[in-house]
Design a protein around this motif. Structure first.
Motif, short mmCIF file in Angstrom:
data_model
loop_
_atom_site.label_atom_id
_atom_site.label_comp_id
_atom_site.label_asym_id
_atom_site.label_seq_id
_atom_site.Cartn_x
_atom_site.Cartn_y
_atom_site.Cartn_z
N GLU A 1 -37.43 27.93 -45.11
CA GLU A 1 -38.40 26.87 -44.93
C GLU A 1 -39.53 27.38 -44.02
O GLU A 1 -39.28 28.05 -43.03
N LEU A 2 -40.75 27.04 -44.37
CA LEU A 2 -41.91 27.65 -43.73
C LEU A 2 -42.02 27.36 -42.23
O LEU A 2 -42.33 28.26 -41.43
N MET A 3 -41.78 26.11 -41.82
CA MET A 3 -41.86 25.78 -40.40
C MET A 3 -40.81 26.53 -39.60
O MET A 3 -40.98 26.81 -38.43
N ARG A 4 -39.67 26.78 -40.24
CA ARG A 4 -38.56 27.42 -39.54
C ARG A 4 -38.73 28.92 -39.45
O ARG A 4 -38.37 29.55 -38.46
N CYS A 5 -39.29 29.53 -40.50
CA CYS A 5 -39.36 31.00 -40.50
C CYS A 5 -40.64 31.54 -39.86
O CYS A 5 -40.66 32.70 -39.45
N SER A 6 -41.68 30.72 -39.75
CA SER A 6 -42.93 31.25 -39.20
C SER A 6 -42.81 31.76 -37.77
O SER A 6 -43.31 32.84 -37.45
N PRO A 7 -42.12 31.02 -36.87
CA PRO A 7 -41.95 31.57 -35.52
C PRO A 7 -41.12 32.86 -35.50
O PRO A 7 -41.35 33.72 -34.66
N LEU A 8 -40.19 32.98 -36.43
CA LEU A 8 -39.37 34.20 -36.50
C LEU A 8 -40.21 35.37 -36.99
O LEU A 8 -40.09 36.50 -36.50
N LEU A 9 -41.07 35.08 -37.94
CA LEU A 9 -41.97 36.13 -38.44
C LEU A 9 -42.90 36.58 -37.32
O LEU A 9 -43.14 37.79 -37.12
N LEU A 10 -43.43 35.63 -36.58
CA LEU A 10 -44.31 35.95 -35.45
C LEU A 10 -43.58 36.82 -34.43
O LEU A 10 -44.12 37.83 -33.95
N LYS A 11 -42.35 36.44 -34.13
CA LYS A 11 -41.54 37.21 -33.18
C LYS A 11 -41.39 38.65 -33.66
O LYS A 11 -41.60 39.61 -32.90
#
Lengths: 270, 270
Positions: free
Chosen positions: B226-236
């Motif tokens: 899910e986009l909201m969930r994975c975006s912070p992980l991608l940023l990290k």
């Protein structure tokens, strides 16, 4: 979206999407109605976008229970009106029962828009020809097709009852509709309301593409099928219906078979 | 929908629905965008609404490829802007790449609304504090946080290129954005456009909750999350990222593991 040819392999799904987006533009739907439709699309995708054998059995069971009910009613929300108003009005005409507009996010504007739309569809259906399977037997009981359809009461404008256990406007319903019914056919019902109605001892016949939803698991009979696709089948079974007693129905087992169809559609790991 | 407490077990899903319905009311979305979101919700439900291990690996792989790209770009549609504009702008700031608004049902009104919204979010992100993991190394390469964010070009207003193999407005794109990129991160992409971009030899990094979709199967790296969930992980991962060479990535195998998670979530027949 333009015209979609009948021959398109995903005709039903594309038409459904078109009807829903048009209904949204016409003010018939709550903001989250399209999201709910999309969730259904995903489960229908897993079903191969066809009525599985278990769903077919649930349709027949629902038809029998509607025919044998003392005070049946068909409850409609915005999505149901958008997708299958005509066939559900035909079902009500043959069963000889009212329909009740009962929406979760109730506003006067949406209620007015839905009542208007349903009135128009009822008139359209009344002026059309009787469905295949309509017989002298039906005429004797209900009058001619036009009379039968025009006798279908449309409830919901002036709710005079409350469903115990629910708060706010979503508890509103009609005494001579949902509140007084022994059998309620309700496509696309919310989990809370399904539980509250079952707690009142009513038989809930639901149509829900997610066999794992609270509604699907709580209902008396769950038809795991797409509404546009199963409504004509339900109408056929109601028209064919005898007054035979209902056999033992195991809803959990039926749900399990629908889940098995979805499991089979997912690519299996090597 | 009211306030949703952070502690709610389905917080992410309910917030997503809220953001989408608000974006629809603001004119950011095509009519079918909410339906697409609902389809995603159903697949996310099967994932248990959490980032599975295979998705986590795909996120790392996508981060590495963005870091190692010559001309990366992040392509955004209405749903992506509604759900994750801030984090995706942060990703672009750290990668040092442009974002391009590229929508399937292109109208001047929606493009204007999206450009305006994205400009506002960029300003908000620029004025906020740098994300955890932002270091002196990043400052040396990109300037301070504010400068890094303000350097993110927002493309899409004046497309000067066409994606070969697509017809109509959906072929429009920017030469110094998608058309000139070697690596394109594109959440929620359409199947046709994914195929056309892969055919141009580009690496497509997609985020798609349906592991069986054409987009999921065609992309170079598919993040089934899910986009909201994975975006912070991608940023990290982008912030942590080294310039290590990309290992062999088997997208089909990764998709199969995501499907296995979904299979496990469905009740098994006895």
């Amino acid at each position: 979206m333009g015209d979609i040819p009948r021959s398109h392999p995903r005709y039903n799904s594309l038409i459904g999407r078109k009807l829903l987006t048009e209904a949204a533009a016409d003010g018939l739907l709550a903001a989250s109605a399209l999201i709910a439709h999309g969730r259904g699309e995903a489960f229908d995708y897993l079903l191969g976008e066809q009525t599985c054998a278990s769903a077919r059995r649930a349709i027949s069971e629902a038809a029998k229970r509607l025919i044998n009910a003392e005070n049946p009613v068909i409850s409609l929300n915005g999505n149901a009106v958008a997708l299958a108003a005509d066939d559900l009005i035909r079902c009500a005409a043959v069963v000889g029962c009212p329909v009740e507009i009962n929406i979760y996010y109730r506003t006067p504007e949406r209620m007015a828009a839905l009542l208007k739309r349903l009135g128009e569809r009822k008139e359209f259906v009344a002026q059309g020809k009787a469905p295949e399977g309509w017989s002298n037997q039906h005429e004797k009981r209900l009058g001619n097709w036009r009379t039968a359809v025009e006798s279908v009461e449309i409830l919901g404008a002036e709710p005079d009852g409350l469903i115990p256990g629910l708060e706010g406007p979503r508890a509103n319903c009609c005494k001579n509709g949902i509140l007084g019914a022994d059998v309620v056919l309700v496509p696309l019902e919310d989990g809370d309301r399904c539980e509250a109605l079952v707690a009142l001892g009513k038989q809930l016949l639901v149509i829900d593409l997610n066999p794992m939803s609270r509604t699907a698991k709580t209902a008396t009979v769950t038809i795991v099928d797409e509404l546009m696709r199963c409504s004509p089948l339900l109408l056929k079974d109601i028209l064919d219906g005898t007054s035979s007693q209902t056999e033992k129905w195991e809803n959990d087992a039926n749900l399990a078979s629908c889940i098995a169809v979805m499991l089979d559609s997912l690519p299996q790991p090597n």
